[in-house]
Scaffold this motif. Sequence first.
Motif, PDB file in Angstrom:
ATOM      1  N   LEU A 108       0.822  -1.213   0.000  1.00 17.97           N
ATOM      2  CA  LEU A 108       0.000   0.000   0.000  1.00 17.97           C
ATOM      3  C   LEU A 108       0.853   1.258   0.000  1.00 17.97           C
ATOM      4  CD1 LEU A 108      -2.801  -1.105   2.492  1.00 17.97           C
ATOM      5  CD2 LEU A 108      -2.960  -0.952  -0.004  1.00 17.97           C
ATOM      6  N   ASP A 109       2.004   1.221   0.684  1.00 15.28           N
ATOM      7  CA  ASP A 109       2.904   2.369   0.660  1.00 15.28           C
ATOM      8  C   ASP A 109       3.432   2.608  -0.754  1.00 15.28           C
ATOM      9  OD1 ASP A 109       4.647   4.425   2.043  1.00 15.28           O
ATOM     10  OD2 ASP A 109       6.192   3.130   1.186  1.00 15.28           O
ATOM     11  N   ALA A 110       3.724   1.514  -1.465  1.00 12.66           N
ATOM     12  CA  ALA A 110       4.178   1.652  -2.856  1.00 12.66           C
ATOM     13  C   ALA A 110       3.072   2.229  -3.729  1.00 12.66           C
ATOM     14  CB  ALA A 110       4.637   0.299  -3.392  1.00 12.66           C
ATOM     15  N   GLN A 111       1.824   1.823  -3.482  1.00 14.45           N
ATOM     16  CA  GLN A 111       0.705   2.378  -4.242  1.00 14.45           C
ATOM     17  C   GLN A 111       0.561   3.878  -3.975  1.00 14.45           C
ATOM     18  OE1 GLN A 111      -1.593   0.774  -6.462  1.00 14.45           O
ATOM     19  NE2 GLN A 111       0.017  -0.767  -6.431  1.00 14.45           N
ATOM     20  N   MET A 112       0.715   4.269  -2.718  1.00 16.08           N
ATOM     21  CA  MET A 112       0.623   5.691  -2.376  1.00 16.08           C
ATOM     22  C   MET A 112       1.746   6.477  -3.047  1.00 16.08           C
ATOM     23  SD  MET A 112       0.037   7.476   1.341  1.00 16.08           S
ATOM     24  CE  MET A 112       1.544   6.866   2.082  1.00 16.08           C
ATOM     25  N   MET A 113       2.941   5.890  -3.072  1.00 16.29           N
ATOM     26  CA  MET A 113       4.066   6.553  -3.734  1.00 16.29           C
ATOM     27  C   MET A 113       3.744   6.801  -5.203  1.00 16.29           C
ATOM     28  SD  MET A 113       7.943   5.159  -4.391  1.00 16.29           S
ATOM     29  CE  MET A 113       7.391   4.011  -5.660  1.00 16.29           C
ATOM     30  N   ARG A 114       3.170   5.803  -5.874  1.00 16.90           N
ATOM     31  CA  ARG A 114       2.851   5.968  -7.300  1.00 16.90           C
ATOM     32  C   ARG A 114       1.780   7.032  -7.520  1.00 16.90           C
ATOM     33  NH1 ARG A 114       4.092   0.062  -6.870  1.00 16.90           N
ATOM     34  NH2 ARG A 114       6.173  -0.063  -7.773  1.00 16.90           N
ATOM     35  N   ALA A 115       0.821   7.128  -6.604  1.00 11.38           N
ATOM     36  CA  ALA A 115      -0.190   8.178  -6.717  1.00 11.38           C
ATOM     37  C   ALA A 115       0.443   9.560  -6.526  1.00 11.38           C
ATOM     38  CB  ALA A 115      -1.293   7.951  -5.684  1.00 11.38           C
ATOM     39  N   TYR A 153      11.902  11.877 -12.368  1.00  9.77           N
ATOM     40  CA  TYR A 153      10.663  12.420 -12.929  1.00  9.77           C
ATOM     41  C   TYR A 153      10.922  13.667 -13.769  1.00  9.77           C
ATOM     42  CZ  TYR A 153       8.961   9.625  -8.990  1.00  9.77           C
ATOM     43  OH  TYR A 153       8.755   8.634  -8.082  1.00  9.77           O
ATOM     44  N   LEU A 154      11.853  14.504 -13.305  1.00 14.77           N
ATOM     45  CA  LEU A 154      12.160  15.729 -14.044  1.00 14.77           C
ATOM     46  C   LEU A 154      12.821  15.430 -15.383  1.00 14.77           C
ATOM     47  CD1 LEU A 154      13.390  17.941 -11.080  1.00 14.77           C
ATOM     48  CD2 LEU A 154      11.428  18.439 -12.558  1.00 14.77           C
ATOM     49  N   SER A 155      13.578  14.350 -15.447  1.00 15.19           N
ATOM     50  CA  SER A 155      14.289  14.026 -16.692  1.00 15.19           C
ATOM     51  C   SER A 155      13.503  13.108 -17.619  1.00 15.19           C
ATOM     52  CB  SER A 155      15.635  13.378 -16.362  1.00 15.19           C
ATOM     53  OG  SER A 155      15.461  12.181 -15.631  1.00 15.19           O
ATOM     54  N   MET A 156      12.404  12.523 -17.129  1.00 13.08           N
ATOM     55  CA  MET A 156      11.597  11.597 -17.942  1.00 13.08           C
ATOM     56  C   MET A 156      10.124  11.974 -17.807  1.00 13.08           C
ATOM     57  SD  MET A 156      13.490   8.021 -16.900  1.00 13.08           S
ATOM     58  CE  MET A 156      12.633   7.025 -18.140  1.00 13.08           C
ATOM     59  N   PRO A 157       9.696  13.074 -18.419  1.00 15.37           N
ATOM     60  CA  PRO A 157       8.306  13.517 -18.272  1.00 15.37           C
ATOM     61  C   PRO A 157       7.314  12.423 -18.687  1.00 15.37           C
ATOM     62  CG  PRO A 157       9.621  15.190 -19.375  1.00 15.37           C
ATOM     63  CD  PRO A 157      10.474  13.970 -19.300  1.00 15.37           C
ATOM     64  N   GLY A 158       6.323  12.208 -17.847  1.00 15.77           N
ATOM     65  CA  GLY A 158       5.257  11.270 -18.174  1.00 15.77           C
ATOM     66  C   GLY A 158       5.536   9.824 -17.820  1.00 15.77           C
ATOM     67  N   GLN A 159       6.784   9.482 -17.498  1.00 17.15           N
ATOM     68  CA  GLN A 159       7.097   8.081 -17.225  1.00 17.15           C
ATOM     69  C   GLN A 159       6.369   7.582 -15.979  1.00 17.15           C
ATOM     70  OE1 GLN A 159       9.592   6.471 -14.899  1.00 17.15           O
ATOM     71  NE2 GLN A 159       9.869   4.546 -15.989  1.00 17.15           N
ATOM     72  N   ALA A 160       6.307   8.409 -14.949  1.00 18.95           N
ATOM     73  CA  ALA A 160       5.619   8.010 -13.723  1.00 18.95           C
ATOM     74  C   ALA A 160       4.125   7.828 -13.963  1.00 18.95           C
ATOM     75  CB  ALA A 160       5.861   9.052 -12.631  1.00 18.95           C
ATOM     76  N   ILE A 161       3.556   8.640 -14.847  1.00 20.42           N
ATOM     77  CA  ILE A 161       2.130   8.534 -15.147  1.00 20.42           C
ATOM     78  C   ILE A 161       1.836   7.233 -15.883  1.00 20.42           C
ATOM     79  CG2 ILE A 161       0.210   9.661 -16.343  1.00 20.42           C
ATOM     80  CD1 ILE A 161       1.873  12.267 -16.144  1.00 20.42           C
ATOM     81  N   GLY A 162       2.784   6.808 -16.733  1.00 20.08           N
ATOM     82  CA  GLY A 162       2.587   5.602 -17.523  1.00 20.08           C
ATOM     83  C   GLY A 162       2.356   4.361 -16.688  1.00 20.08           C
ATOM     84  N   TYR A 163       2.931   4.308 -15.480  1.00 19.73           N
ATOM     85  CA  TYR A 163       2.715   3.153 -14.609  1.00 19.73           C
ATOM     86  C   TYR A 163       1.221   2.910 -14.385  1.00 19.73           C
ATOM     87  CZ  TYR A 163       7.607   2.762 -12.938  1.00 19.73           C
ATOM     88  OH  TYR A 163       8.959   2.558 -12.830  1.00 19.73           O
ATOM     89  N   LYS A 164       0.544   3.957 -13.936  1.00 14.43           N
ATOM     90  CA  LYS A 164      -0.866   3.794 -13.581  1.00 14.43           C
ATOM     91  C   LYS A 164      -1.746   3.655 -14.812  1.00 14.43           C
ATOM     92  CE  LYS A 164      -2.207   3.605 -10.056  1.00 14.43           C
ATOM     93  NZ  LYS A 164      -2.298   2.425  -9.154  1.00 14.43           N
ATOM     94  N   LEU A 165      -1.432   4.363 -15.891  1.00 14.77           N
ATOM     95  CA  LEU A 165      -2.205   4.199 -17.120  1.00 14.77           C
ATOM     96  C   LEU A 165      -2.048   2.776 -17.658  1.00 14.77           C
ATOM     97  CD1 LEU A 165      -1.476   7.579 -18.951  1.00 14.77           C
ATOM     98  CD2 LEU A 165      -3.566   6.909 -17.750  1.00 14.77           C
ATOM     99  N   GLY A 166      -0.829   2.259 -17.583  1.00 13.66           N
ATOM    100  CA  GLY A 166      -0.602   0.902 -18.046  1.00 13.66           C
ATOM    101  C   GLY A 166      -1.313  -0.123 -17.193  1.00 13.66           C
TER     102      GLY A 166
END
Length: 252
Positions: A132-139, A193-206
């Motif tokens: 759950l902590d990992a899920q919160m981190m991704r959010a 995150y600053l060097s790879m825009p959108g990569q963090a968002i892709g986790y949840k979309l995927g």
Amino acid sequence: MDEAIEALDGTHFELAERVRKVESRIAPPGGAAAPYYTGPSEDFSRPGRTWLPTMGETRFPVYDLVSTWYHEGVPGHHLQLAQWAHVADSLSRYQASIGIVSANAEGWALYAERLMDELGFLPDAERRLGYLDAQMMRACRVIVDIGMHLELDIPADSPFHPGERWTPALAQEFFGNHSGRPADFVESELTRYLSMPGQAIGYKLGERAWLLGRENARAAHGDSFDLKSWHMAALSQGPLGLDDLVDELSKL
């Protein structure tokens, strides 16, 4: 990972012998703080490997690593990327090697974490807390990724710096306040995150794409839906963009 392979092979997956081999290693110094995975060579002479950056630590809490290794190893990145290498004869070489779609692969790894929770592999409070902590981190990182790159204002009714514009400093404070991760990990992740825009968002979309595809297939097949067969067919189709991924998963 050995325990996960033994428990999952033949029940929820059907794994080739060479896919069953995966190693865990300590990451060399100088890299990012987050654990990562490297796939096997084309002929499997070099196995798939998970890597743990120690960041100077010598003790590692189990609650934090169990879900992480479901993500990085089995049934996460290793099962997907090693299966692509295993079925390379039915894929293009590009698909079986460098043709990775980040949101597809990271979405599968998040799906794998959720799957292990669904299957009861997080039986105690400590392990599920780590998940759950990992899920919160991704959010959290979806919020800071979008906020920083679009230079958005924090909503006026937010308890966190209302009305201020997102900056890396605010993102680091927000991430630190809403995650159980140490400060050096947070700083390393923000650089990513600053060097790879959108990569963090892709986790949840995927992850949403994988879950939607599974539910569509389950609805189409009804009582005859077989999760093991679906998993293996899904993992053998190679990397796809998310729209195509949902379409193909829904047909399996």
